[in-house]
Design an enzyme around this catalytic site. Structure first.
Site, PDB file in Angstrom:
ATOM      1  N   LEU A 111       0.825  -1.213   0.000  1.00  0.00           N
ATOM      2  CA  LEU A 111       0.000   0.000   0.000  1.00  0.00           C
ATOM      3  C   LEU A 111       0.861   1.266   0.000  1.00  0.00           C
ATOM      4  O   LEU A 111       0.376   2.359   0.314  1.00  0.00           O
ATOM      5  CB  LEU A 111      -0.960  -0.012   1.199  1.00  0.00           C
ATOM      6  CG  LEU A 111      -2.007  -1.137   1.177  1.00  0.00           C
ATOM      7  CD1 LEU A 111      -2.799  -1.170   2.470  1.00  0.00           C
ATOM      8  CD2 LEU A 111      -2.957  -0.996  -0.015  1.00  0.00           C
ATOM      9  N   GLY A 112       2.118   1.116  -0.329  1.00  0.00           N
ATOM     10  CA  GLY A 112       2.979   2.288  -0.528  1.00  0.00           C
ATOM     11  C   GLY A 112       3.546   2.879   0.743  1.00  0.00           C
ATOM     12  O   GLY A 112       3.915   4.060   0.774  1.00  0.00           O
ATOM     13  N   SER A 114       6.434   2.482   2.282  1.00  0.00           N
ATOM     14  CA  SER A 114       7.831   2.941   2.271  1.00  0.00           C
ATOM     15  C   SER A 114       7.957   4.280   1.558  1.00  0.00           C
ATOM     16  O   SER A 114       8.658   5.186   2.024  1.00  0.00           O
ATOM     17  CB  SER A 114       8.768   1.894   1.659  1.00  0.00           C
ATOM     18  OG  SER A 114       8.451   1.672   0.307  1.00  0.00           O
ATOM     19  N   ASP A 157       4.953   4.736  -6.887  1.00  0.00           N
ATOM     20  CA  ASP A 157       4.653   4.875  -5.455  1.00  0.00           C
ATOM     21  C   ASP A 157       5.072   6.241  -4.913  1.00  0.00           C
ATOM     22  O   ASP A 157       4.307   6.892  -4.194  1.00  0.00           O
ATOM     23  CB  ASP A 157       5.357   3.772  -4.645  1.00  0.00           C
ATOM     24  CG  ASP A 157       4.687   2.419  -4.798  1.00  0.00           C
ATOM     25  OD1 ASP A 157       3.842   2.273  -5.704  1.00  0.00           O
ATOM     26  OD2 ASP A 157       5.007   1.508  -4.008  1.00  0.00           O
TER      27      ASP A 157
HETATM   28  C1  MEV Z   1       4.328  -1.473  -6.281  1.00  0.00           C
HETATM   29  O1  MEV Z   1       3.387  -0.628  -5.640  1.00  0.00           O
HETATM   30  C2  MEV Z   1       4.033  -1.537  -7.738  1.00  0.00           C
HETATM   31  C3  MEV Z   1       4.995  -2.378  -8.563  1.00  0.00           C
HETATM   32  O2  MEV Z   1       4.582  -2.244  -9.910  1.00  0.00           O
HETATM   33  C4  MEV Z   1       6.428  -1.938  -8.379  1.00  0.00           C
HETATM   34  C5  MEV Z   1       6.705  -0.565  -8.968  1.00  0.00           C
HETATM   35  O3  MEV Z   1       5.978  -0.103  -9.840  1.00  0.00           O
HETATM   36  O4  MEV Z   1       7.703   0.040  -8.553  1.00  0.00           O
HETATM   37  C6  MEV Z   1       4.884  -3.853  -8.188  1.00  0.00           C
END
Ligand code: MEV
Length: 322
Positions: A111-112, A114, A157
């Site tokens: 859910l972002g 980090s 993100d």
């Molecule tokens: C992560 O929220 C999404 C991914 O596509 C990784 C990224 O885009 O950096 C899995």
């Protein structure tokens, strides 16, 4: 509180924040230059930075983190490394400070968290030491922190964590800047978020997809392109407020994410529960391999979907995209 099946409203936090996010369509393929749709969730991370006499201390009480950044650690964590990078880039690595972080985004759930943490700390540190920094620079610095946490992030993100509004995103390696388009919808899109209860590291699932792609680029490029089409069709569905179409696109995307082998037993369970209880579409969100899933439904169905998930032992949130 972030536990249990509560409904959380937008705009509750004050102070220096970074937004958590959901990816509606296009995770993983976005790393390979395809489109993805992302939206903020009202779960965010707030940070406060205060000067102190000695040392740089990082406190995240909710996650049980207490770290003295000004002293070397036996094993440097990605958290230690990214906060140190922020202090260095803002030119305040030699100042003593106490950094306190208050997360409402659950950790390691795709859910972002980090990126939201990096953005909140950048804002709070810049404010504390009167360092001028633009929104674009905040996003770029959070991107560099994401590289520490994720290896090869697309940049979606940190963009969402900074700007906090629904976007169509595409990384453009030729021009260092991504293409970012604001998205509008004529009516709020109700979303149920289900947490699998299994922590996930995006770096790992992104790494697995990369290995599979390296072994068979053509096969995986074609899956990425199919997901790209779904994301572009999703823009149209959002523009019309067509929840049924959006749900259909999410269901197919889940099938393709399954083909990429980034789903999990608990995610599949949650997806089935959502669909059985009237969701128009359901899929994993973020890196997968555990973490979170999302379901789209008419507003009068969200509560029964969430309570069926809770009855099966999962934590849920109800929110909306607007
Ligand atoms: C992560 O929220 C999404 C991914 O596509 C990784 C990224 O885009 O950096 C899995």
């Amino acid at each position: 509180a972030t536990d249990g099946g509560e409904t959380v409203a937008h705009g509750e936090s004050a102070g220096d924040i970074g937004y958590g996010k959901i990816i509606l369509l296009g995770e993983h393929s976005v790393v390979y230059g395809r489109h993805a749709i992302a939206a903020p969730i009202p779960l965010d991370i707030r940070a406060e930075v205060k000067p102190q006499r000695d040392h740089i201390d990082l406190m995240i009480p909710r996650w049980g983190v207490e770290m003295r950044l000004s002293e070397p650690e036996p094993a440097i964590s990605s958290l230690h490394a990214s906060i140190s990078l922020i202090a260095e880039r803002l030119g305040v690595a030699d100042r003593a400070m106490r950094i306190e972080v208050f997360p409402r985004v659950p950790r390691a759930n795709g859910l972002g968290a980090s990126a939201a943490l990096a953005v909140a700390v950048i804002r709070a540190m810049a404010r504390c030491f009167a360092v001028e920094i633009s929104e674009r620079e905040i996003s770029n610095l959070a991107f560099d922190c994401e590289k520490i946490a994720h290896g090869t992030p697309s940049g979606i993100d940190n963009t969402l964590a900074t700007f906090g509004r629904p976007i169509l995103f595409r990384k453009d390696s030729a021009r260092a800047r991504p293409d970012i388009r604001d998205l509008a919808t004529p009516r709020p899109v109700p979303i149920v978020i289900g947490l699998s209860g299994v922590a996930t590291l995006t770096m790992q699932t992104v790494g697995h997809v990369r290995t599979a792609w390296q072994n068979n680029p053509q096969r995986y490029e074609s899956i990425f392109s199919q997901i790209d089409e779904l994301a572009l069709a999703g823009v149209e569905a959002l523009r019309k407020g067509d929840l049924a179409e959006l749900g259909e696109l999410m269901n197919i995307d889940q099938g393709l994410l399954n083909a990429l082998q980034v789903s999990s037993r608990e995610i599949e369970d949650l997806v089935q529960i959502a669909r059985r209880n009237g969701a128009l579409g359901a899929k994993l969100t973020g890196g997968g391999g555990g973490g979170a899933m999302i379901a789209v439904a008419e507003a009068d169905r969200t509560e029964s979907i969430a309570s069926a998930m809770r009855a099966a032992g999962y934590n849920t949130f109800i929110t909306e995209i607007r």
